[in-house]
Design an enzyme around this catalytic site. Structure first.
Site, PDB file in Angstrom:
ATOM      1  N   LYS A 105       2.817  -3.415  -1.302  1.00 43.94           N
ATOM      2  CA  LYS A 105       2.201  -3.445   0.026  1.00 43.94           C
ATOM      3  C   LYS A 105       1.087  -2.402   0.090  1.00 43.94           C
ATOM      4  CE  LYS A 105       3.623  -2.929   4.912  1.00 43.94           C
ATOM      5  NZ  LYS A 105       4.787  -2.637   5.775  1.00 43.94           N
ATOM      6  N   SER A 129       9.707  -5.441   9.211  1.00 46.34           N
ATOM      7  CA  SER A 129       8.515  -5.685   8.403  1.00 46.34           C
ATOM      8  C   SER A 129       8.787  -6.119   6.975  1.00 46.34           C
ATOM      9  CB  SER A 129       7.624  -4.436   8.380  1.00 46.34           C
ATOM     10  OG  SER A 129       7.097  -4.184   9.660  1.00 46.34           O
ATOM     11  N   SER A 176       5.085  -6.396   8.880  1.00 52.45           N
ATOM     12  CA  SER A 176       3.778  -6.055   8.359  1.00 52.45           C
ATOM     13  C   SER A 176       3.649  -6.232   6.850  1.00 52.45           C
ATOM     14  CB  SER A 176       3.460  -4.593   8.711  1.00 52.45           C
ATOM     15  OG  SER A 176       4.422  -3.710   8.156  1.00 52.45           O
TER      16      SER A 176
END
Length: 541
Positions: A140, A239, A215
């Site tokens: 990420k 997330s 996210s």
């Protein structure tokens, strides 16, 4: 705890604002995209989904790949090249990997092959030292990866390049894994559609017109599209688990305080350090436990990963919905049916009795999460304002002014980020109500811990609906409450895929255990994978 007139008015106001934002955003999307700095959007192509992978190496777990590489049954460079080829094939459709390091990854793969050709260590020694030797992985973008950007979708950080690795990334590299690049996220990791004004929007590999979640959405997409086999995510409100749900993969939110959060932006301060969790995301359930061991490092001693789990001896509980919160959507019929199939399977095959329960406080999950996220820590330190994070230690960001700029196409920020900053201001208008909700959250934590004990598992929906169309979350902004509540409760949760809906979209289920009983949810993940098939290739008829 009934809603007061003021709270009901606030709910109505937020819903009206959400729908107004949705209409305005759909009208202004093209203009905003044209003004976005460094935007690399993935325009909706004619294809509905990505093509299925054709290379057999892409269909092996990380554990299987590492074993074959150690045994010299396959060259590491061939594995890395296979994943690079897959990313080049589908990334123009999904925009998941926003910055690659392909050349460096190939060189590192050659070094692995050279190490193996020298034959100085046997397979057992290699497995102990390098459990993921030669396995490609993605990260990420909110995590530091050396020589890669670390913007978290914030335009003011678009030129920032990491000079070191986040601790969990460093541990995976030390275990022999090879990073391929970084993946997209929402602005400042606080929204459940992965779209920002640095990299643009990420599309769902099962339906390019739908969201990937957030996210850690780019990470979930890369894994679901077979562009990666294991990945690093973070979770403060779902997330990891929402992207895992929307992209048909496994995602684990560990018990609070087990895996370090160092090296990500934004990192948690104050009370939020108790809610933010870094964890593994992967296509195959067998990779969850070894990933967790490596990422946790010394923190793994807090868990019981060496303890054998006999599922038939556990207590099982089931909740089909939160009790009817006015803030979130009703649970979709197909998701309920999938959860009932799991219950039926457990009772038929394992011979256990799944107890259907109602926990009334879960109805207030969104309010509890919001209040606890805004509360003071034990030292009286206030939670950091999201508006301050948007400024990133520079000029302060005024939400109303940013909203006006957004209407004119002049804001650097996304509308969800601006809306969150505004909502944060509204929440501060009722400190007394927040205190009651924090107390309710503490009571809910005690109730849940007492219920689950050391031998209980709760089955709970990961999300009320399957992946919605792009921008639709603005009209249902609080649906993340189904995952977020477990962050403030500090419990370990694993999102497990359960196949595809009638529309060909993934769905799944959350498996929740008591604190430090991560081994039980991970064991359940492997069981459900065998029973229901786990990850399904996108584009597979």
């Amino acid at each position: 705890m009934a809603l007061s007139r003021g709270e009901r008015a606030l709910v109505l106001l937020l819903r009206l604002l959400s729908r107004a934002f949705l209409v305005l955003l759909s009208l202004g999307a093209r203009a905003s995209a044209a003004l976005a700095l460094g935007l690399r959007a993935a325009p909706p192509p004619p294809a509905r989904c990505v093509p299925p992978p054709r290379e057999p190496l892409l269909l092996l777990s990380a554990g299987q790949l590492a074993r074959r590489i150690r045994r010299r049954q396959v060259k590491c460079v061939d594995v890395v090249q296979a994943y690079i080829g897959r990313i080049k094939e589908v990334n123009p459709l999904v925009n998941a990997v926003v910055k690659d390091r392909f050349d460096a990854a190939v060189q590192e793969a050659y070094q692995v092959d050279k190490l193996l050709s020298e034959g100085q260590e046997d397979e057992e020694s290699l497995q102990e030292k390098f459990p993921f030797l030669g396995v490609p992985f993605t990260v990420k973008e909110a995590f530091a990866l050396h020589d890669m950007p670390n913007t978290s979708g914030l335009v003011s950080r678009r030129n920032l390049i990491s000079s070191s690795d986040a601790l969990v990334v460093s541990r995976l590299k030390q275990a022999g894994a090879i990073p391929l690049g970084v993946t997209n996220c929402s602005e400042l990791c606080m929204w459940y559609e992965s779209s920002n004004n640095v990299y643009g929007r990420t599309n769902n590999p099962y339906d390019l017109q739908r969201i990937v979640g957030g996210s850690s959405g780019g990470e979930g997409c890369a894994l679901g599209a077979a562009c990666s086999v294991i990945g690093v995510g973070s979770d403060i409100g779902g997330s990891i688990r929402m992207p895992a749900f929307f992209n048909g993969i496994f995602g684990h939110k560990p018990t609070t305080g087990v895996v370090p959060n160092d090296g990500q932006f934004p990192n948690a301060v104050g009370v939020r350090t108790e809610f933010l969790c870094t964890g593994p995301m992967c296509r195959y359930a067998e990779d969850l436990e070894p990933m967790l061991r490596i990422m946790a490092g010394p923190g793994v001693k807090k868990l019981k990963l060496d303890e054998k789990v006999s599922l038939e001896k556990l207590k099982f509980y089931c909740m089909e919905h939160d009790g009817g919160s006015v803030f979130v959507s009703p649970v979709d019929r197909e998701i309920l049916q999938a959860q009932r199939k799991v219950v039926e399977h457990l009772e038929t095959r394992l011979g256990v009795q799944v107890q259907h329960i109602t926990i009334h406080k879960m109805k207030y999950a969104f309010q509890i999460w919001s209040a606890m996220m805004s509360s003071r820590d034990g030292d009286g330190q206030e939670a950091q304002l999201f508006a301050d994070l948007l400024g990133d230690h520079g000029k302060p960001v005024w939400p109303l002014w940013e909203l006006m700029k957004w209407f004119l196409g002049m804001s650097w920020h996304t509308i969800p980020a601006i809306a969150l900053a505004l909502t944060e201001k509204l929440m501060k208008l009722s400190p007394g109500g927040n205190a009651k909700l924090v107390s309710m959250g503490c009571s809910l934590r005690t109730e849940m811990v007492d219920l689950l004990g050391t031998d209980g598992l709760l089955l709970y929906p990961s999300h009320p609906i399957v992946a919605p169309k792009h921008y639709s979350p603005l009209g249902m902004p609080f649906n993340f409450a189904y995952t977020a509540v477990f962050n403030v409760l500090g419990l370990p949760v694993t999102q497990c895929p359960l196949g595809l809906s009638s529309e060909g979209l993934p769905f799944g289920i959350q498996v929740v255990a008591g604190p430090h009983n991560d081994h039980m949810t991970l064991a359940m993940a492997q069981y459900l994978e065998k029973a229901f098939g786990g990850w399904v290739c996108p584009g597979k008829s």
